[in-house]
Design an enzyme around this catalytic site. Structure first.
Site, PDB file in Angstrom:
ATOM      1  N   CYS A1293      26.572 -47.698 -26.248  1.00  0.00           N
ATOM      2  CA  CYS A1293      25.945 -47.297 -24.998  1.00  0.00           C
ATOM      3  C   CYS A1293      26.000 -48.472 -24.012  1.00  0.00           C
ATOM      4  O   CYS A1293      25.620 -49.594 -24.371  1.00  0.00           O
ATOM      5  CB  CYS A1293      24.500 -46.876 -25.248  1.00  0.00           C
ATOM      6  N   CYS A1348      11.819  -9.710  -6.810  1.00  0.00           N
ATOM      7  CA  CYS A1348      10.822  -8.650  -6.754  1.00  0.00           C
ATOM      8  C   CYS A1348       9.462  -9.270  -6.452  1.00  0.00           C
ATOM      9  O   CYS A1348       9.114 -10.308  -7.044  1.00  0.00           O
ATOM     10  CB  CYS A1348      10.797  -7.894  -8.075  1.00  0.00           C
ATOM     11  N   CYS A1353       8.010 -11.372 -12.003  1.00  0.00           N
ATOM     12  CA  CYS A1353       9.048 -10.372 -12.261  1.00  0.00           C
ATOM     13  C   CYS A1353      10.405 -11.008 -12.007  1.00  0.00           C
ATOM     14  O   CYS A1353      10.629 -11.616 -10.948  1.00  0.00           O
ATOM     15  CB  CYS A1353       8.852  -9.164 -11.352  1.00  0.00           C
ATOM     16  N   CYS A1379      10.163  -2.183  -0.137  1.00  0.00           N
ATOM     17  CA  CYS A1379      11.030  -1.984   1.008  1.00  0.00           C
ATOM     18  C   CYS A1379      11.975  -3.159   1.110  1.00  0.00           C
ATOM     19  O   CYS A1379      11.541  -4.324   1.119  1.00  0.00           O
ATOM     20  CB  CYS A1379      10.183  -1.865   2.285  1.00  0.00           C
ATOM     21  N   HIS A1387       7.291   2.307   2.240  1.00  0.00           N
ATOM     22  CA  HIS A1387       6.537   3.140   3.202  1.00  0.00           C
ATOM     23  C   HIS A1387       7.508   4.168   3.760  1.00  0.00           C
ATOM     24  O   HIS A1387       8.166   3.959   4.785  1.00  0.00           O
ATOM     25  CB  HIS A1387       5.953   2.278   4.314  1.00  0.00           C
ATOM     26  N   CYS A1392       8.740  -0.160   9.508  1.00  0.00           N
ATOM     27  CA  CYS A1392       8.326  -1.436   8.914  1.00  0.00           C
ATOM     28  C   CYS A1392       7.315  -2.143   9.816  1.00  0.00           C
ATOM     29  O   CYS A1392       6.361  -2.758   9.332  1.00  0.00           O
ATOM     30  CB  CYS A1392       9.541  -2.325   8.696  1.00  0.00           C
ATOM     31  N   CYS A1432     -23.639  22.477   5.933  1.00  0.00           N
ATOM     32  CA  CYS A1432     -24.866  21.954   6.548  1.00  0.00           C
ATOM     33  C   CYS A1432     -24.655  20.536   7.038  1.00  0.00           C
ATOM     34  O   CYS A1432     -23.615  19.921   6.758  1.00  0.00           O
ATOM     35  CB  CYS A1432     -26.016  22.033   5.564  1.00  0.00           C
ATOM     36  N   CYS A1437     -22.716  10.162   1.190  1.00  0.00           N
ATOM     37  CA  CYS A1437     -21.665   9.115   1.286  1.00  0.00           C
ATOM     38  C   CYS A1437     -21.296   8.612  -0.108  1.00  0.00           C
ATOM     39  O   CYS A1437     -22.052   8.758  -1.063  1.00  0.00           O
ATOM     40  CB  CYS A1437     -22.169   7.971   2.160  1.00  0.00           C
ATOM     41  N   CYS A1439     -21.289   5.696  -1.025  1.00  0.00           N
ATOM     42  CA  CYS A1439     -22.178   4.604  -1.438  1.00  0.00           C
ATOM     43  C   CYS A1439     -23.452   5.128  -2.102  1.00  0.00           C
ATOM     44  O   CYS A1439     -24.284   4.349  -2.558  1.00  0.00           O
ATOM     45  CB  CYS A1439     -22.529   3.722  -0.254  1.00  0.00           C
TER      46      CYS A1439
END
Length: 1469
Positions: A1293, A1348, A1353, A1379, A1387, A1392, A1432, A1437, A1439
């Site tokens: 070496c 992705c 991924c 997209c 979408h 876009c 009526c 709701c 909540c």
């Protein structure tokens, strides 16, 4: 009794013969006075003793010339002392001592007698003293009165004396003074001693012994029995020889119980001196104790039983023998005539016919008892001999100068003489044919006559009327010698150079050259003989070698020559035969040619002088027709000049000891065994051919021009050279065949040395450039394909086809295919085995205008249909090239149909189609429970040794018991764990013994009920899955198939088929699958203790379960997560094991574990320490499992043994090379001995072995010892060559100056090729590099590609053009929809820009939607947008609150909200 008389006549009245006046004598008269006065008073001159009576009887005392020096007169006092010991026998009447003596007769004294009785008694007394060893004189009787009764009386008395003497030896009775007669008794006593020792050892063996002591005692017993049997055989052979001699001297009297072949054959009168010498020789052989002496009679019987003549000594099946050409004498014909002569006396009906044209008929007739002579008259013509003056002119072409003189003389005879025939004797076929061609004289027809003519042409030139013959002066001298012409040529030629001694010995050793060196026995004996021969080897060749052997043998004292031959593996009988030949030739030269050969040597084998040059010329002149030139290529060997055959040197050739193959050699003969070899080879300079007279019959310059040249091509990587050669060198063989056809030369060769990174070309000078061009073109093609090579890497592995990248040189992504287009095609060819790979690839690249980046040859799957014709697969760098290649359908290529089809991929779960050759694994596991009992089958005589070897043996941490089985050839092993497999137990047994195990099996009980086959397949898949790549394990890339068990089968069997790409993962999974049990055994004790402590923890429970596949699982449950975590930590540490990290364990050292020796080392440590060592071959990592107190000592011992094993690895020191002296091996042998004992003394502890064939010293020992041996050899090499460089020359070496231990040479520095990346990186590291390269490729694509958006991924998609409508990207790995324009979730109904706006503020779209709608309001509490339908005004709701739609008041329950509507708004609607 006869009376003496003073009359000068004897008692019978016969005149006495005259005294011996033919030799000078000194007379000593013996009177009655004491012997001390004899020399003073009785020395009278001859004239004063003339009145004395002439003796009737004379006893001459001869002394063996080998005992006393020839130039020294015997001492009379010794003779007088012997005479005085013959009392009470009366002394001789007169004792006469010669004044001179010769080396041959060595007459010491003459004893004169008148009375026969005194002579007889004195003769008997002298022989008795000699037999007792009192003197070494041989008494010989001269009788001037010839009476038959006297001779019979002497013979009878000597027979009685010798019979008693010999019978004393046979019976072993020491009756005489000489100690020799007790030699048989001493050896008989040794037999008794050995028998007593054997009996003592047998008594010890019957007692109780430890295994090691039992083995030692048994070996000692066998050794003692062998020694005793050898002594008994030697005594039997000695008695047989004594009985043979006794039978002869007693007139053929048979002894009771005699049998076997007679060792000695006697003829004629009894030679008592020879008898005594034979007896003494047999005594010496008995005392020396050589083993071959004990088998002498057995060897003789074997030889005689294999000879036709010895099987039927009377040739009873033959009635007539015809010996033709009897004048062509040889050793075989002389022996044949001698045997037939003896046979004629026994068979009166046998007829013998001897035919010869030139033999001495009278001499043959006298030899065969005066048989008749028949003369067959032919047509004889007068012959006139004319000598042609020797021409000093130069040779013309291949023809000698004297050939022109012969033509001239023949022409003159033809013109001068009348009708007749001229016969010219020439030396070769070439000269005969040349003379016939050049002899152009009117009225004369030249006819060729030589041995190589066809039969029909040899019967045409036999009608001769007269002839004229020619003889040279040198030829007449050779004829007088009466030996083989070429040997005579050597002797005659040597006299011209004042090398008479050397020439004479050279002729003798040349005739015996093949039998001088002994090379017999075992391989070790032959290796030793080869090493011993090296010290004699001469650089000039074999004849110089045997000449040096004779010179050294001659310098050894005669009494030490046999021992010298034994020590140097030389055939002593051959050396004596050479000496006899030398003496015979000396006598012949002196008698026939009046030439006295000097006794000194001029030639020195240890120093190169002009005498070497002269000897080469002498040998060449004698063997001029046996010239050969080195072809230039070792594969072809040497080209014989006259026959143009290519023949190798014999492996025993002395030239090979120097690693040299001279350009020109001359040989004595051609040896044809399994191959043809040149034997007795001598090197010479080509210039010597021009000085030959007559000139050689070949054109040396033409041969030199046809010699193969060598061209070395370097700077290649090993992978490139391997691809250049192809599998089993198929590409190389095909290329060489094409080159030979192109150059029309079958000798052309190409050699590839992968270890030296070079290619060697062998071709003639005119063909070399063409060969170089063809090879360079082939190399460049392979280099191009190697640079273009790519690896097909799928971005992920899933249920559908994955995008693929081509990963190539420089760790770069060469191409990324996202549209699932085909890049790989299958090549189908009707003759797939005959297709040339290079031509096919070049054709495809040219046709497609593309680049081939990957080749996978088919290994044959055995399926029917197209698979039979499948050549392999080829991957292109672009789908367009692959598509274009797939258009080739049934195209004609090299005489067969070529078909290219798109290749199927591994996608879609089709396990039958893998792009790489499939890896198949066979698994089996027992379906019957082990009984912990095994049967070992072995040889019957080794059963006890097996039991001893297996004693104190631990298998799986338990000591086992071993006993002899019911069958005589079996051993029963019991006590091991029932969980151990056959492989575990058998491996431990084999590591404990060196004896052969013929058969092995474990006894098992009834079969257990097996789970369903699909359950087994699922269990195996679960075990395999963790070892597959971590990103989306590809369950579709392997297939598990479990077979139903046989009715009485012991094992379940399964096959696992892996994709060829996953061969490393497959190997890792298979190895790991079988080791859980071993790890469990190692940690079981500590695991049980740990689990017991867990069960004592409050609120915690744990259990150990055994899975269906044989592995174990620990279940821990507790009432708190913290408790589970605390209990899990020590359990994981125990099951994780301890990694062995030691700075000395470099990859080179760890590689030893791949060998069987390394595996045995691991197993021995495991067996001794009760631990388990796991070697991860993929990552070169080591882990040790076991109890904490055992791991540390086991690791320490393992590292020590592994390092010791590495240190003991053989180091090879080469003694042959470009920068080394050619005689280095010979100097090493001369300095340190054939067995290198001198070198071993300098370097104690080193084990050294010399391989003479490979010129290599193998060294075993630690690093310091190896280095010391290297230094010693290097110093010797420097003494031979000043410019010698370190020959083992490892590179160092440049940074740390350390020697490379595991160097790797790159195929290319820039870029680093894929083959280097595969060799240097593990699969995990290569995968990491690919992912990094893929990231770099995507990052440098300037927005063309993106990963992705799902975290981690690996999938990549192509970014849509900003000006086009984007398509959705559906990820095959995470199944997310993206997209390709804005890189957000897909979408479909929004642009876009709008989708990005909604992404930034999701409420924007809601607000737009709410505008202008009265039925849309927000919750007053949570703000959630509520759309009210019919019904009526009470709205609930999400909540959980209840809202009044009119005023948006908020209530906790519906009842309060309804009450509010009724009270405030007058109703709920």
């Amino acid at each position: 009794m006869r009376r003496s008389s003073s009359h000068p006549t004897n008692t019978r009245g016969i005149p006495a013969p005259p005294p011996h006046h033919n030799r000078p004598l000194i007379y000593y008269h013996r009177s009655s006075s004491s012997s001390s006065n004899n020399n003073n008073n009785n020395n009278f001159p001859a004239t004063r003793n003339a009145h004395r009576l002439s003796p009737n009887f004379i006893i001459d005392l001869h002394l063996d010339p080998t005992i006393a020096p020839s130039n020294k007169r015997p001492d009379p006092n010794i003779v007088n002392s012997v005479i005085s010991q013959c009392k009470p026998t009366p002394p001789p009447d007169r004792t006469i001592f010669p004044t001179t003596t010769t080396s041959r007769t060595k007459l010491t004294a003459s004893l004169h007698f008148q009375e026969w009785s005194h002579t007889l008694n004195f003769m008997i007394a002298l022989w008795e003293l000699r037999l007792r060893g009192a003197h070494s004189f041989t008494p010989k009787l001269q009788s001037h009165i010839l009476v038959a009764s006297d001779t019979e009386e002497l013979k009878r008395n000597l027979t009685k004396k010798f019979s008693d003497y010999i019978e004393g030896f046979i019976e072993g009775v020491a009756s005489n003074v000489n100690d020799d007669e007790s030699v048989v008794g001493r050896w008989q006593a040794k037999v008794s001693e050995k028998s007593d020792e054997i009996a003592q050892v047998m008594r010890l063996l019957r007692g109780r012994n430890k295994p090691r002591n039992f083995i030692e005692l048994n070996e000692r017993k066998e050794g003692l029995m062998a020694e005793r049997d050898l002594i008994v055989k030697r005594l039997r052979e000695f008695r047989a020889s004594m009985n043979c001699i006794l039978k002869y001297i007693e007139g053929g009297r048979e002894k009771e119980g005699e049998r076997g072949l007679e060792v000695f054959v006697f003829d004629g009168e009894i030679d008592w001196e020879r008898i005594h010498r034979l007896v003494l020789r047999e005594i010496r052989r008995l005392v020396d104790g050589l083993p071959i002496y004990a088998y002498r009679q057995q060897i003789l019987e074997m030889i005689h039983s294999k000879q036709h003549y010895m099987n039927d000594t009377t040739l009873s099946g033959i009635s007539c023998i015809i010996v033709d050409e009897a004048h062509e004498r040889s050793l075989n014909t002389d022996l044949l005539l001698a045997l037939i002569r003896g046979l004629l006396c026994e068979r009166r009906d046998l007829r013998l016919v001897i035919m010869s044209a030139t033999a001495d008929a009278k001499q043959l007739s006298d030899y065969f008892y005066g048989c008749e002579i028949f003369h067959v008259e032919g047509r004889n013509f007068p012959v006139e001999v004319r000598y042609t003056p020797s021409s000093e002119g130069t040779a013309f072409g291949n023809v000698s100068p004297y050939m022109h003189d012969i033509l001239r003389t023949t022409t003159e005879i033809h013109k001068q003489e009348s009708e007749g025939t001229i016969l010219a004797f020439l030396t070769s076929q070439m000269e005969v044919e040349w003379a016939c061609e050049k002899f152009d004289v009117p009225s004369a027809v030249p006819l060729a006559l030589h041995g190589k003519l066809p039969f029909e042409e040899q019967s045409r030139a036999v009608t001769l009327k007269c002839g004229i013959c020619e003889l040279t002066e040198e030829g007449r001298y050779m004829v007088k010698l009466g030996i083989e012409p070429r040997l005579g040529k050597i002797i005659i030629s040597s006299l011209h150079y004042r090398l008479g001694k050397e020439g004479l010995v050279l002729a003798a050793v040349m005739a015996n050259a093949r039998s001088i060196f002994c090379r017999v026995g075992s391989e070790d004996d032959k290796q030793k003989a080869d090493c011993l021969k090296v010290q004699f080897c001469h650089r000039n060749g074999d004849l110089f070698t045997v000449l040096s052997v004779y010179k050294e043998w001659e310098a050894v004292p005669q009494d030490r020559r046999n021992r010298w031959c034994w020590e140097n593996s030389i055939n002593a009988k051959s050396m004596r035969r050479c000496q006899d030949t030398v003496k015979e030739l000396e006598f012949c030269l002196e008698k026939e040619l009046t030439v006295i050969i000097p006794s000194y040597w001029n030639w020195n084998p240890n120093k190169s002088t002009e005498h070497d040059k002269y000897l080469k010329k002498i040998i060449l002149s004698a063997l001029a027709e046996n010239v050969a030139m080195h072809s230039g290529h070792d594969r072809l060997g040497y080209k014989v000049a006259l026959t143009e055959q290519h023949i190798q040197l014999h492996p025993s050739c002395s030239l090979l000891a120097f690693g040299e193959k001279p350009n020109w050699v001359v040989f004595s003969e051609l040896l044809s065994i399994s191959n043809d070899y040149l034997v007795c080879v001598t090197a010479f300079d080509v210039e010597s051919l021009s000085m030959l007279c007559p000139p050689p019959l070949f054109d040396a310059l033409k041969m030199e021009s046809q010699k193969l040249q060598v061209k070395v091509l370097t700077s290649f990587g090993s992978s490139l050279l391997k691809r250049f050669c192809g599998k089993s060198n198929s590409n190389l063989h095909s290329l060489v065949t094409c080159i030979r056809i192109a150059c029309m030369d079958e000798r052309i060769g190409v050699e590839v040395h992968v270890d030296k990174n070079e290619i060697l070309l062998f071709a003639t000078a005119e063909s070399m450039q063409k060969v170089f061009s063809i090879v360079s073109e082939a190399v460049e093609c392979e280099r191009k394909w190697l640079h273009n090579e790519c690896m097909e890497k799928f971005l992920y592995l899933g249920a559908d086809s994955s995008p693929m990248a081509l990963f190539g040189a420089g760790a770069e992504i060469k191409y990324l295919e996202l549209e699932k287009r085909c890049l790989t095609v299958d090549i189908l060819f009707s003759n797939a085995n005959t297709i040339d790979e290079k031509e096919l690839l070049m054709f495809l690249e040219e046709y497609t205008s593309g680049t081939v980046c990957s080749i996978h040859k088919s290994i044959g799957s055995g399926h029917e249909g197209d698979e039979k014709e499948k050549w392999g697969q080829i991957t292109f760098l672009s789908p367009d090239a692959a598509r274009k290649a797939a258009q080739l359908n049934e195209v004609e290529f090299k005489g067969s149909k070529l078909k290219v089809v798109p290749s199927q991929t591994i996608s879609g779960g089709n396990h039958k189609m893998f792009p790489f050759p499939a890896v198949k694994a066979k698994l089996c596991w027992p379906r019957k429970v082990s009984k912990g009992l095994a049967i070992v089958k072995c040889f019957v005589h080794e059963v006890n040794f097996m039991i001893c070897d297996f004693s104190n043996l631990r298998i799986g941490g338990r000591y086992v018991r071993c006993n002899a089985g019911r069958c005589a050839d079996s051993v029963v092993v019991s006590g091991f764990s029932k969980e151990l497999s056959e492989a575990d137990v058998l491996g431990a047994l084999r590591s404990a013994t060196n004896r052969r195990i013929l058969e092995f099996f474990i006894l098992r009980g009834d079969a257990v009920e097996n789970p369903p086959l699909d359950a087994c397949e699922k269990a195996l898949s679960r075990e395999i899955s963790p070892f597959m790549p971590k990103r989306n394990p590809q369950t579709n890339c392997w297939r598990v198939q479990v077979f139903p068990p046989e009715l009485k089968g012991t094992f379940m069997k399964a096959f696992i088929t892996f994709d060829g790409r996953l061969h490393l993962e497959a190997a890792r999974a298979i190895r790991a699958y079988g080791r859980e049990t071993s790890i469990y055994v190692a940690i079981k004790k500590q695991l049980d203790s740990l689990l017991a402590s867990f069960n004592r923890v409050k609120g915690a429970e744990c259990s150990l379960d055994r899975n269906e596949n044989g592995s174990y699982r620990v279940r821990i449950s507790a009432d708190a997560t913290k408790t589970v975590a605390e209990l899990r930590r020590p359990l994981e540490e125990l099951m994780r094991g301890q990694t062995i990290n030691h700075p000395s364990l470099t990859p080179t050292i760890i590689q030893h574990l791949f060998s069987s020796q390394g595996i045995d080392l691991m197993k021995s440590i495991q067996r001794e320490t009760g631990t388990y060592i796991h070697f991860d071959r993929r990552n070169f990592s080591l882990k040790i499992f076991g109890c904490s107190d055992k791991i540390a000592p086991a690791q320490q011992k393992f590292v020590q043994l592994l390092l010791a094993d590495h240190e003991s690895k053989q180091l090879e020191i080469h003694l042959r090379g470009r920068d080394l002296p050619p005689d280095l091996m010979k100097e090493v042998v001369k300095r340190f001995g054939p067995d290198l004992h001198g070198l071993k003394e300098k370097v104690p502890g080193a084990e050294l072995t010399l391989s003479t064939r490979h010129h290599v010293i193998s060294v075993r020992g630690d690093k310091e010892l190896k280095q010391k041996v290297e230094e010693i050899i290097f110093e010797m090499a420097q003494m031979g060559y000043d410019s010698a460089e370190k020959f083992d020359g490892e590179d160092a070496c440049p940074i740390c100056l350390c020697e490379f231990e595991d160097a790797y040479q790159l195929e290319s520095w820039l870029p680093i090729l894929l083959t280097d990346l595969r060799s240097l990186l593990s699969s995990d590291k290569l995968e990491e590099l690919f992912r990094a390269s893929l990231g770099s490729f995507v990052a440098s694509s300037r927005g063309t590609y993106r990963f992705c958006p799902s975290p981690d991924c690996p999938s990549v998609y192509r970014v849509a053009d900003p000006h086009t409508v984007s398509d959705p990207f559906v990820c095959g790995a995470c199944f997310a929809e993206t997209c390709t324009r804005c890189h957000l979730d897909y979408h479909p109904y929004l642009s876009c820009e709008k989708y990005m706006e909604f992404k930034e503020d999701p409420d924007v779209s809601l607000q737009d939607w709410c505008k202008g709608k009265e039925n849309v309001k927000s919750c007053p509490v949570c703000g959630y947008t509520i759309e009210k339908g019919e019904g009526c005004n009470h709205v609930e709701c999400k909540c959980g609150g209840h809202v009044c739609w009119v005023c948006l008041e908020f209530y906790s329950n519906s009842e309060d909200c309804y009450n509010h509507l009724r009270s405030k708004h007058g109703g709920i609607a």
